[in-house]
Design an enzyme around this catalytic site. Sequence first.
Site, PDB file in Angstrom:
ATOM      1  CE  LYS A 183      -1.934   2.635   3.037  1.00 23.39           C
ATOM      2  NZ  LYS A 183      -1.709   4.148   2.368  1.00 23.39           N
ATOM      3  CD  GLU A 258      13.465   0.458   9.268  1.00 22.45           C
ATOM      4  OE1 GLU A 258      14.126   1.613   9.750  1.00 22.45           O
ATOM      5  OE2 GLU A 258      14.335  -0.555   8.818  1.00 22.45           O
ATOM      6  CB  CYS A 292      12.606   8.446   8.733  1.00 17.79           C
ATOM      7  SG  CYS A 292      13.653   7.545   7.686  1.00 17.79           S
ATOM      8  CD  GLU A 389      10.111  12.259  12.502  1.00 12.59           C
ATOM      9  OE1 GLU A 389       9.029  11.630  12.669  1.00 12.59           O
ATOM     10  OE2 GLU A 389      11.062  11.892  11.895  1.00 12.59           O
TER      11      GLU A 389
END
Length: 482
Positions: A183, A258, A292, A389
Amino acid sequence: MSFMEYAAAPESTSILNIRPHYGLFINNEWVEGRGESFTSISPSTEAELFTVSEADGRDVDRAVTAARAAYDKVWSRMSGAERGKYLFRIARILQERAREFAVAETVDNGKPIKETRDVDVPLAAAWFFYYAGWADKLDHAGLGANPRSLGVAAQIIPWNFPLLMLAWKVAPALAAGNTVVLKPAETTPLTALMFAEVCQQAGLPAGVVNILPGKGSITGRALVEHAGVNKIAFTGSTSVGREIARSVAGSDTKLTLELGGKGANIVFDDAALDQAVEGIIQGIFFNQGHVCCAGSRLLVQENVHDEVLERLTRRLATLRLGDPLDKNTDIGAINSREQLETIHRIANTGEAEGAERWTLDCAIPDKGFWYAPTIFTNVAASNTIARDEIFGPVLSVLTFRTPAEAVTKANNSPYGLSAGIWTEKASRMLTVADQLRAGVIWANTFNKFDPASPFGGYKESGYGREGGRHGLAAYLAKGEGR
Ligand code: NAP
Ligand code: MG
């Protein structure tokens, strides 16, 4: 002015062959999803690009059933050498269509053509070449002789490196002998749909790769909850990662996650400062900071703080923000309005909590989603912008006096994905690297990727590794031994 000063023409979208509408790719066929269709827009212009149908629970079931049949009847019975040939073919086709893929990724995602052309697309091909070479050497993956594949792998990827994240997931899964239901992210389905065409071109047997566009809350959820899935590989936010971990708890579905990061980029006073400045820029402004493993926290030794900031802002003034199809553009568009709002929200806590803001003085296009490169100095370790983040072009600068303080500050994060160290002293490089709790540590460089290097995090950055032979282990069960 000489003619040499004219830049190359912007990349043209005329080479693209985007269909007005895409269905789901199941069993090597395009079928309509039963969910509601949605529209993909270009974040740099807000122009509507195409519509996509969405996979609901029944479509997910169909795709998993197709992947299972392909696994049982064809893929798991094929020799590794033969599987490798398909992967080599896919890699070659990606190379042949590299320019088209680069333009497509730039249009759908908003990132500069310079990056899709030189990083995303060539690395995606490199990942397929690398794992093609492993397909007939699985006995050397470190899991004993004859390691076994797992079955059907459900793969869910984010929008920041759409094709590259697909390659990171699909290549090792297929090399190890699994079949795939993938996906893509809702805002960036284009290159995954084009990849479905590549699978057809490569003659991949039906059902080995299935692509299901759709929302995380519908398609993603149905996929992770499907009982026929043997392995889930997820890249995305820590909150969704946690939800997925909960949903597979107690089952024997294998999982790799992850997740997010808040990478420390540590600059010592003996570093080659101009080189370090390039690395700081690469660390946080590459891909608009939608990375990331971005070096979003700059830890700079106090006695070179002013010098580094001076050189950094001077260099940033030479960067260009704007049309991502322009080959001279360094900073492209933010992927979505939603992400732009998130960046504003978190960055706005910076000044409120006492940090000092510097923003690149540059023209912002009228249409699209944009955020000018921003640096916060005087940041305290407890500030929101030092902890959360941001996933955007925003750098938080902290200082340290001693190597020990640098290590303590770098490790003071719920995340542990990446770090960078800038020093000319080899002994310092090694001792500091050894003390950092980060899955990836770059020495005098940043954001460099290679298919042979394992990538992954500690703590809330997830678990499992992608890349290298370690990345194969995520798609294999231990072998029988000799
Ligand atoms: P996200 O919301 O977690 O989305 C990632 C993917 O998961 C998308 O395809 C999303 O679908 C899907 N999803 C959302 N909710 C789901 C659910 N309940 N069940 C199953 N799937 C679901 O993350 P994002 O905002 O797109 O991406 C940014 C985040 O990803 C950042 O935190 C970043 O650090 C992290 N990231 C990590 C890595 C790494 O390698 N560690 C790499 C890239 C990004 P939709 O498209 O519909 O949202
Ligand atoms: Mg889009």
